[in-house]
Write a protein that holds these residues in place. Structure first.
Motif, PDB file in Angstrom:
ATOM      1  N   ASN A   1      -4.375   2.156  -6.391  1.00 61.45           N
ATOM      2  CA  ASN A   1      -3.589   3.386  -6.431  1.00 61.45           C
ATOM      3  C   ASN A   1      -2.158   3.143  -6.903  1.00 61.45           C
ATOM      4  N   THR A   2      -1.793   1.907  -7.175  1.00 60.96           N
ATOM      5  CA  THR A   2      -0.431   1.560  -7.550  1.00 60.96           C
ATOM      6  C   THR A   2      -0.333   1.297  -9.046  1.00 60.96           C
TER       7      THR A   2
ATOM      8  N   PRO B   1      -3.198  -2.451  -4.372  1.00 60.00           N
ATOM      9  CA  PRO B   1      -4.145  -1.338  -4.331  1.00 60.00           C
ATOM     10  C   PRO B   1      -4.320  -0.724  -5.723  1.00 60.00           C
TER      11      PRO B   1
ATOM     12  N   GLY C   1       0.793  -1.219   0.000  1.00 58.84           N
ATOM     13  CA  GLY C   1       0.000   0.000   0.000  1.00 58.84           C
ATOM     14  C   GLY C   1       0.827   1.270   0.000  1.00 58.84           C
TER      15      GLY C   1
END
Length: 171
Positions: free
Chosen positions: A116-117, A114, A90
């Motif tokens: 977001n990665t 995630p 994360g």
């Protein structure tokens, strides 16, 4: 004796040829980061994650300690212990997978990453398993391939300028 000398020379040439490719991929990763809007960013640094910092692209990053992305500093995170501490995943803005990764390891790992990665690899198999971007060697160039399906599932924006120079997977 001559045979030994020639063999050692050939081995050193092969090792030296691999590092410029790693340097080239490292430079591409930094350039890609300039065109990604990480709206979720929790820190001022852009965090690049690698599974191996002793060779390849991870080593190339370690050797360039003053890297910046859109004037943010670059943090480098070693993921070699991520199987023991999944919380490390994360923390990554960009995670780079180098080389062939077994399907039984890669596919489940990509599912828990995630959204977001930004997940980047270096082969088509990586894209087929859900990776977002791959830096693929074609002749003496490194081409940028983007997985359209994976791109639709992430929580960040890749600027149109980067997408305009990319090839898409699947075609």
């Amino acid at each position: 004796m001559r045979l030994l000398f020639v063999t050692l020379m050939l081995i050193s040439l092969c090792v030296n040829a691999a590092q410029p490719l790693a340097d080239l991929r490292a430079n591409k990763l930094v350039k890609i980061a300039h065109f990604v809007d990480f709206t979720h960013a929790q820190s001022t640094a852009i965090r690049f994650c690698f599974y191996d910092l002793s060779t390849g692209v991870g080593q190339a990053f370690i050797e360039k300690p003053d890297l910046e992305v859109n004037p943010h500093p670059v943090d480098i995170i070693d993921l070699s212990e991520s199987t023991k501490n999944p919380e490390l995943l994360g923390r990554c803005d960009i995670t780079y997978f180098e080389g062939k990764v077994d399907n039984d390891i890669l596919a489940p790992w990509l599912k828990i990453l995630p959204v977001n990665t930004l997940v980047i690899g270096d082969n088509f198999e990586f894209l087929a398993n859900g990776g977002v971007i791959a830096l693929i060697q074609e002749g003496d160039k490194i081409r940028l391939y983007v997985n359209k399906e994976s791109l639709e599932q992430v929580n960040f924006k890749i600027q149109a300028r980067l997408l305009s120079i990319s090839k898409f997977y699947p075609n």
